[in-house]
Write an enzyme that holds these catalytic residues in place. Structure first.
Site, PDB file in Angstrom:
ATOM      1  N   TYR A  51       0.816  -1.222   0.000  1.00  0.00           N
ATOM      2  CA  TYR A  51       0.000   0.000   0.000  1.00  0.00           C
ATOM      3  C   TYR A  51       0.847   1.269   0.000  1.00  0.00           C
ATOM      4  O   TYR A  51       0.367   2.331   0.395  1.00  0.00           O
ATOM      5  CB  TYR A  51      -0.954  -0.012   1.201  1.00  0.00           C
ATOM      6  CG  TYR A  51      -2.174  -0.889   0.987  1.00  0.00           C
ATOM      7  CD1 TYR A  51      -3.185  -0.519   0.092  1.00  0.00           C
ATOM      8  CD2 TYR A  51      -2.337  -2.085   1.671  1.00  0.00           C
ATOM      9  CE1 TYR A  51      -4.307  -1.310  -0.117  1.00  0.00           C
ATOM     10  CE2 TYR A  51      -3.460  -2.890   1.476  1.00  0.00           C
ATOM     11  CZ  TYR A  51      -4.441  -2.495   0.586  1.00  0.00           C
ATOM     12  OH  TYR A  51      -5.554  -3.281   0.393  1.00  0.00           O
ATOM     13  N   HIS A 117     -10.139  -6.254  -1.840  1.00  0.00           N
ATOM     14  CA  HIS A 117      -9.347  -5.313  -2.633  1.00  0.00           C
ATOM     15  C   HIS A 117      -9.624  -5.588  -4.095  1.00  0.00           C
ATOM     16  O   HIS A 117      -9.844  -6.732  -4.487  1.00  0.00           O
ATOM     17  CB  HIS A 117      -7.853  -5.528  -2.350  1.00  0.00           C
ATOM     18  CG  HIS A 117      -6.953  -4.780  -3.296  1.00  0.00           C
ATOM     19  ND1 HIS A 117      -6.658  -3.450  -3.120  1.00  0.00           N
ATOM     20  CD2 HIS A 117      -6.332  -5.167  -4.440  1.00  0.00           C
ATOM     21  CE1 HIS A 117      -5.867  -3.056  -4.121  1.00  0.00           C
ATOM     22  NE2 HIS A 117      -5.656  -4.082  -4.932  1.00  0.00           N
TER      23      HIS A 117
END
Ligand code: IDP
Ligand code: MG
Length: 139
Positions: A51, A117
């Site tokens: 991330y 995700h």
């Protein structure tokens, strides 16, 4: 050009609640074929790297802590227009805003703990798939 692969994770909140089967059913029901899949757990360092694009966002620390808090399922999925259609299938980041019938509307708990995700571009789908799977693991 139509895209054909995207990358997904079933996030720790959804694994904890035994939603893996329900989420995969929706993914297969939408016409995706599973190219590669693994059940694993990210260290905080690995979650931070995955991330990294969000490292300046105020929720980055919380996100890294959450994504390394328990096991996840990572997968590469294939279908025509894979990236865009998958974003439609999962729904808005915040489940309160996610359309009815979407994965996040059905399974997500909050904007942070949002069950799945989905890659946001072809380029990121390739980067993210390569993060989890070696060349021989992604035929
Ligand atoms: P997306 O997953 O829908 O693409 P992004 O904006 O890319 O959403 O954010 C990545 C992840 O960071 C989200 O899926 C969610 O888990 C978390 N996140 C996003 N916004 C917030 C927030 O405002 N508070 C806490 N966590 C957030
Ligand atoms: Mg995103």
């Amino acid at each position: 050009m139509a895209t054909n692969r995207t990358f997904t994770m079933v996030k720790p909140d959804a694994v904890e609640k035994n939603y893996i089967g329900g989420i995969l059913e929706k993914i297969n029901g939408a016409g995706y074929r599973i190219v590669a899949m693994k059940y694993t757990r990210l260290s905080a360092e690995q979650a931070g790297k995955f991330y990294e694009v969000h490292s300046e966002r105020p929720f980055y620390g919380e996100l890294v802590e959450y994504m390394s808090s328990g096991p996840i399922v990572a997968a590469i999925l294939e279908k025509d227009n894979a990236v865009a259609d998958f974003r439609t299938l999962i729904g808005a980041t915040d489940p309160a805003e996610a359309a009815e019938g979407t994965i996040r509307a059905a399974f997500a708990e909050s904007k942070a703990k949002n069950a799945v995700h989905g890659s946001d571009s072809d380029e990121n789908a390739a980067i993210e798939g390569n993060f989890f799977f070696s060349q021989v693991e992604r035929p």
